[in-house]
Design a protein around this motif. Sequence first.
Motif, mmCIF file in Angstrom:
data_model
loop_
_atom_site.group_PDB
_atom_site.id
_atom_site.type_symbol
_atom_site.label_atom_id
_atom_site.label_comp_id
_atom_site.label_asym_id
_atom_site.label_seq_id
_atom_site.Cartn_x
_atom_site.Cartn_y
_atom_site.Cartn_z
ATOM 1 N N THR A 146 0.821 -1.203 0.000
ATOM 2 C CA THR A 146 0.000 0.000 0.000
ATOM 3 C C THR A 146 0.863 1.263 0.000
ATOM 4 O O THR A 146 0.616 2.192 -0.773
ATOM 5 C CB THR A 146 -0.951 -0.006 1.218
ATOM 6 O OG1 THR A 146 -1.703 -1.226 1.198
ATOM 7 C CG2 THR A 146 -1.902 1.164 1.191
ATOM 8 N N VAL A 147 1.877 1.290 0.845
ATOM 9 C CA VAL A 147 2.796 2.437 0.877
ATOM 10 C C VAL A 147 3.465 2.599 -0.484
ATOM 11 O O VAL A 147 3.462 3.689 -1.076
ATOM 12 C CB VAL A 147 3.873 2.268 1.976
ATOM 13 C CG1 VAL A 147 4.969 3.326 1.844
ATOM 14 C CG2 VAL A 147 3.260 2.310 3.365
ATOM 15 N N GLN A 148 4.034 1.518 -0.997
ATOM 16 C CA GLN A 148 4.793 1.602 -2.237
ATOM 17 C C GLN A 148 3.927 2.002 -3.423
ATOM 18 O O GLN A 148 4.322 2.822 -4.242
ATOM 19 C CB GLN A 148 5.508 0.275 -2.531
ATOM 20 C CG GLN A 148 6.562 0.403 -3.592
ATOM 21 C CD GLN A 148 7.653 1.399 -3.214
ATOM 22 O OE1 GLN A 148 8.247 1.296 -2.152
ATOM 23 N NE2 GLN A 148 7.909 2.363 -4.071
ATOM 24 N N ARG A 149 2.741 1.432 -3.524
ATOM 25 C CA ARG A 149 1.878 1.767 -4.666
ATOM 26 C C ARG A 149 1.357 3.199 -4.585
ATOM 27 O O ARG A 149 1.147 3.838 -5.615
ATOM 28 C CB ARG A 149 0.735 0.764 -4.794
ATOM 29 C CG ARG A 149 1.195 -0.651 -5.118
ATOM 30 C CD ARG A 149 2.102 -0.699 -6.350
ATOM 31 N NE ARG A 149 2.685 -2.011 -6.510
ATOM 32 C CZ ARG A 149 3.979 -2.287 -6.423
ATOM 33 N NH1 ARG A 149 4.855 -1.342 -6.194
ATOM 34 N NH2 ARG A 149 4.426 -3.507 -6.599
ATOM 35 N N ALA A 150 1.157 3.715 -3.377
ATOM 36 C CA ALA A 150 0.758 5.122 -3.240
ATOM 37 C C ALA A 150 1.853 6.038 -3.788
ATOM 38 O O ALA A 150 1.569 7.093 -4.356
ATOM 39 C CB ALA A 150 0.461 5.454 -1.785
ATOM 40 N N LEU A 151 3.088 5.635 -3.624
ATOM 41 C CA LEU A 151 4.223 6.414 -4.127
ATOM 42 C C LEU A 151 4.498 6.154 -5.599
ATOM 43 O O LEU A 151 4.848 7.072 -6.346
ATOM 44 C CB LEU A 151 5.456 6.122 -3.282
ATOM 45 C CG LEU A 151 5.350 6.623 -1.835
ATOM 46 C CD1 LEU A 151 6.373 5.940 -0.945
ATOM 47 C CD2 LEU A 151 5.480 8.134 -1.784
ATOM 48 N N ASP A 152 4.330 4.917 -6.029
ATOM 49 C CA ASP A 152 4.556 4.565 -7.436
ATOM 50 C C ASP A 152 3.620 5.319 -8.378
ATOM 51 O O ASP A 152 3.949 5.542 -9.542
ATOM 52 C CB ASP A 152 4.359 3.064 -7.665
ATOM 53 C CG ASP A 152 5.460 2.210 -7.067
ATOM 54 O OD1 ASP A 152 6.510 2.762 -6.682
ATOM 55 O OD2 ASP A 152 5.256 0.986 -6.973
ATOM 56 N N GLY A 153 2.470 5.707 -7.891
ATOM 57 C CA GLY A 153 1.515 6.419 -8.725
ATOM 58 C C GLY A 153 1.853 7.874 -8.965
ATOM 59 O O GLY A 153 1.299 8.505 -9.865
ATOM 60 N N LEU A 154 2.778 8.414 -8.191
ATOM 61 C CA LEU A 154 3.092 9.838 -8.306
ATOM 62 C C LEU A 154 3.604 10.249 -9.687
ATOM 63 O O LEU A 154 3.144 11.262 -10.222
ATOM 64 C CB LEU A 154 4.067 10.258 -7.204
ATOM 65 C CG LEU A 154 4.404 11.738 -7.129
ATOM 66 C CD1 LEU A 154 3.148 12.607 -7.061
ATOM 67 C CD2 LEU A 154 5.293 12.008 -5.929
ATOM 68 N N PRO A 155 4.522 9.518 -10.317
ATOM 69 C CA PRO A 155 4.936 9.940 -11.664
ATOM 70 C C PRO A 155 3.776 9.974 -12.664
ATOM 71 O O PRO A 155 3.731 10.837 -13.544
ATOM 72 C CB PRO A 155 5.977 8.889 -12.067
ATOM 73 C CG PRO A 155 6.517 8.395 -10.769
ATOM 74 C CD PRO A 155 5.334 8.402 -9.831
ATOM 75 N N PHE A 156 2.812 9.073 -12.509
ATOM 76 C CA PHE A 156 1.640 9.082 -13.384
ATOM 77 C C PHE A 156 0.780 10.316 -13.098
ATOM 78 O O PHE A 156 0.272 10.956 -14.023
ATOM 79 C CB PHE A 156 0.827 7.801 -13.204
ATOM 80 C CG PHE A 156 1.550 6.578 -13.655
ATOM 81 C CD1 PHE A 156 1.572 6.211 -14.996
ATOM 82 C CD2 PHE A 156 2.222 5.771 -12.748
ATOM 83 C CE1 PHE A 156 2.244 5.079 -15.427
ATOM 84 C CE2 PHE A 156 2.903 4.640 -13.160
ATOM 85 C CZ PHE A 156 2.920 4.298 -14.511
ATOM 86 N N LEU A 157 0.626 10.672 -11.815
ATOM 87 C CA LEU A 157 -0.110 11.875 -11.452
ATOM 88 C C LEU A 157 0.545 13.101 -12.076
ATOM 89 O O LEU A 157 -0.137 13.978 -12.614
ATOM 90 C CB LEU A 157 -0.175 12.036 -9.928
ATOM 91 C CG LEU A 157 -0.743 13.373 -9.424
ATOM 92 C CD1 LEU A 157 -2.208 13.529 -9.817
ATOM 93 C CD2 LEU A 157 -0.559 13.502 -7.930
ATOM 94 N N LEU A 158 1.875 13.169 -12.014
ATOM 95 C CA LEU A 158 2.582 14.326 -12.566
ATOM 96 C C LEU A 158 2.440 14.437 -14.076
ATOM 97 O O LEU A 158 2.507 15.542 -14.624
ATOM 98 C CB LEU A 158 4.052 14.295 -12.157
ATOM 99 C CG LEU A 158 4.299 14.578 -10.687
ATOM 100 C CD1 LEU A 158 5.772 14.380 -10.348
ATOM 101 C CD2 LEU A 158 3.829 15.970 -10.307
ATOM 102 N N GLU A 159 2.259 13.321 -14.748
ATOM 103 C CA GLU A 159 2.000 13.380 -16.196
ATOM 104 C C GLU A 159 0.651 14.041 -16.456
ATOM 105 O O GLU A 159 0.511 14.811 -17.394
ATOM 106 C CB GLU A 159 2.037 11.980 -16.808
ATOM 107 C CG GLU A 159 3.427 11.403 -16.919
ATOM 108 C CD GLU A 159 4.357 12.212 -17.811
ATOM 109 O OE1 GLU A 159 3.973 12.578 -18.936
ATOM 110 O OE2 GLU A 159 5.494 12.481 -17.379
ATOM 111 N N ALA A 160 -0.334 13.742 -15.614
ATOM 112 C CA ALA A 160 -1.672 14.313 -15.777
ATOM 113 C C ALA A 160 -1.770 15.719 -15.203
ATOM 114 O O ALA A 160 -2.508 16.558 -15.720
ATOM 115 C CB ALA A 160 -2.704 13.401 -15.108
#
Length: 185
Positions: A146-160
């Motif tokens: 859960t911790v890791q996936r919350a962080l892994d999503g950040l580069p995708f958020l920054l693309e959007a």
Amino acid sequence: MTATIETIAELGYNQASFARIAERTGLSSTRLISYHFDSKDELIGQALATIYDRLAVFMTGRVSAHSTPGEALEAYIRSLVEYIRDHRAEMRAAVEIFLNFRPEGGSAAQDAATNLSALAHIERLLAWGQETGEFRPFSTRVMAMTVQRALDGLPFLLEADPDADLAEYADELAQLFARATRATP
């Protein structure tokens, strides 16, 4: 490696050819690249390893400086957000590679997402917190994922949303996981 990463970040995985990378580095031909790398797959694999190696060095220094599990978990979250903020080209390249890299005879880059050994560092940190009594009992695997996936999503958020408030993101995640892991008094 820097030219490869920058080329992927700027042009995308599919446009990152030996010729484009050579052009970025000022080489007159692709021979120097092909001398060191037999294929684009080998070059891309090394670029991804370089990104993860740089990230690991940064994170290890930040997290290991803390003497309590709670501080180390917060440092892990905040440091990864900071690294992603300050290394956007590398993260954009990592996303491109993750979404598009399918090496011949090997496994897809997405296998990294299902490789449980990638969670070992955070699982050890969480187990440490449970051993000291600072963290409550929970599945370290579930919490680490859960911790890791919350962080892994950040580069995708920054693309959007390139202007996303990363300080707020780090604050919210640090508070969320402090509450989720904390042992009740």
